[in-house]
Design an enzyme around this catalytic site. Structure first.
Site, mmCIF file in Angstrom:
data_model
loop_
_atom_site.group_PDB
_atom_site.id
_atom_site.type_symbol
_atom_site.label_atom_id
_atom_site.label_comp_id
_atom_site.label_asym_id
_atom_site.label_seq_id
_atom_site.Cartn_x
_atom_site.Cartn_y
_atom_site.Cartn_z
ATOM 1 N N LYS A 35 -4.709 -2.564 14.079
ATOM 2 C CA LYS A 35 -3.778 -1.421 14.648
ATOM 3 C C LYS A 35 -4.612 -1.801 16.096
ATOM 4 C CE LYS A 35 -2.956 1.089 11.070
ATOM 5 N NZ LYS A 35 -3.053 0.154 9.501
ATOM 6 N N GLU A 54 0.890 -1.360 0.322
ATOM 7 C CA GLU A 54 0.275 0.039 0.137
ATOM 8 C C GLU A 54 0.676 1.493 -0.078
ATOM 9 O OE1 GLU A 54 -1.311 1.727 3.783
ATOM 10 O OE2 GLU A 54 -1.127 -0.571 4.926
#
Length: 304
Positions: free
Chosen positions: A160, A25
């Site tokens: 996360k 990404e």
């Protein structure tokens, strides 16, 4: 191949010859880290993938095109422009292409672009998930829905740790997404190796994970696969320490009225400041570790 995609020669040749390609990404470059650590991380990550036998393909939106594989100048541009670059998820993809805006792809949009290009594997730092306080604002990352419908294998250090991890894992289970631990029986929590959440599936070798992915593809099952790879033990942060820092950052974010797609960049930046850069160093090291394992899984898959 979609007519809006531009492949580098290296990526095109690898795909044509059925060689392992690993997507990367670009939001992690523009929004995830400060300059110059971001561009240094991007170049080294590509280098690690090559060293482990695969071809890297960093993805971004430039001049109305989906660029699969970036030049050093492209990486430098994204790194220097930082948050001036549009953060592109599924909802933004068509607009950014149509308006020829400079865009950095998130986990969700990288999955879409990789799938369009015929790339099966994608390495990132951590995936998005269900945000804390979900019962009040219903903030769920588009990454989770994308994993439920787009057939790309995403290798990460888990969701996360700024997120609601139990709800995130439950959401993936509801969507039927296999969450496979690499040398771990529990969901890693990005900055730390443990979350206390047990995984239904885990393997000790990249070969076994590749076999599971191959069987999934042979069965024609839709949706992606999440392979979770814990941060190396000597790079992990203390669980209680980082959780305290995250809670402080979340409380400040709520006071500042930040939400939506700005929440994650805001929190990561705040955590870097509160940890005097320790979280940034951990973030970079877990990306490198994911690149190594992701490339090895891709190489093993193409041997089957």
């Amino acid at each position: 191949m979609n007519h809006l995609i531009d492949l580098t020669k290296e990526v095109q040749e690898a795909l044509e010859n059925n060689k392992p390609v690993v997507a990367l990404e670009s939001t992690i470059i523009s929004h995830g880290m400060p300059y110059p650590q971001n561009v240094e991380m991007a170049k080294k990550t590509e280098e690690i993938i090559r060293e482990n036998g695969a071809v890297p393909a960093t993805i971004a939106i430039m001049d109305g095109r989906i660029k699969v594989g970036l030049t050093e100048d492209d990486l430098e541009l994204l790194a220097k422009e930082g948050r001036n670059v549009t953060k592109v998820s599924r909802r933004d993809l068509a607009e950014v292409i149509a308006m020829k805006t400079l865009g950095a792809t998130t986990v969700a949009s990288t999955m879409i672009c990789a799938n369009l290009a015929g790339i099966k594997f994608f390495v990132t730092g951590g995936i998005g998930g269900v945000h804390r306080g979900y019962e009040e604002h219903m903030d769920v990352s588009a990454d989770l829905d994308e994993l439920g419908k787009t057939d790309v294998v995403v290798i990460s250090a888990g969701a996360k740790s700024i997120l609601d991890l139990p709800r995130t894992l439950e959401y993936l289970e509801t969507k039927g997404v296999p969450v496979i631990g690499y040398q771990t029986e529990e969901l890693p929590a990005f900055f730390t190796r443990e979350s206390g959440l047990k995984l239904a599936s885990h393997f000790d070798t990249t070969e076994d994970i590749a076999k599971v992915i191959k069987a999934k593809h042979d069965l024609g099952l839709e949706g992606g696969t999440s392979v979770v790879n814990p941060i190396p033990e000597d790079e992990a942060l203390d669980k209680d320490y980082i959780n305290g820092v995250i809670q402080e950052a979340v409380e400040q974010m709520e006071k500042d009225g930040v939400g939506g797609k700005e929440a994650t960049p805001y929190l990561l930046k705040a955590i870097v400041e509160k940890t005097d850069g320790k979280s940034l160093e951990a973030n970079i090291n877990l990306v490198y570790n994911n690149a190594k394992i992701g490339a090895q899984i891709a190489v093993d898959y193409y041997k089957l």
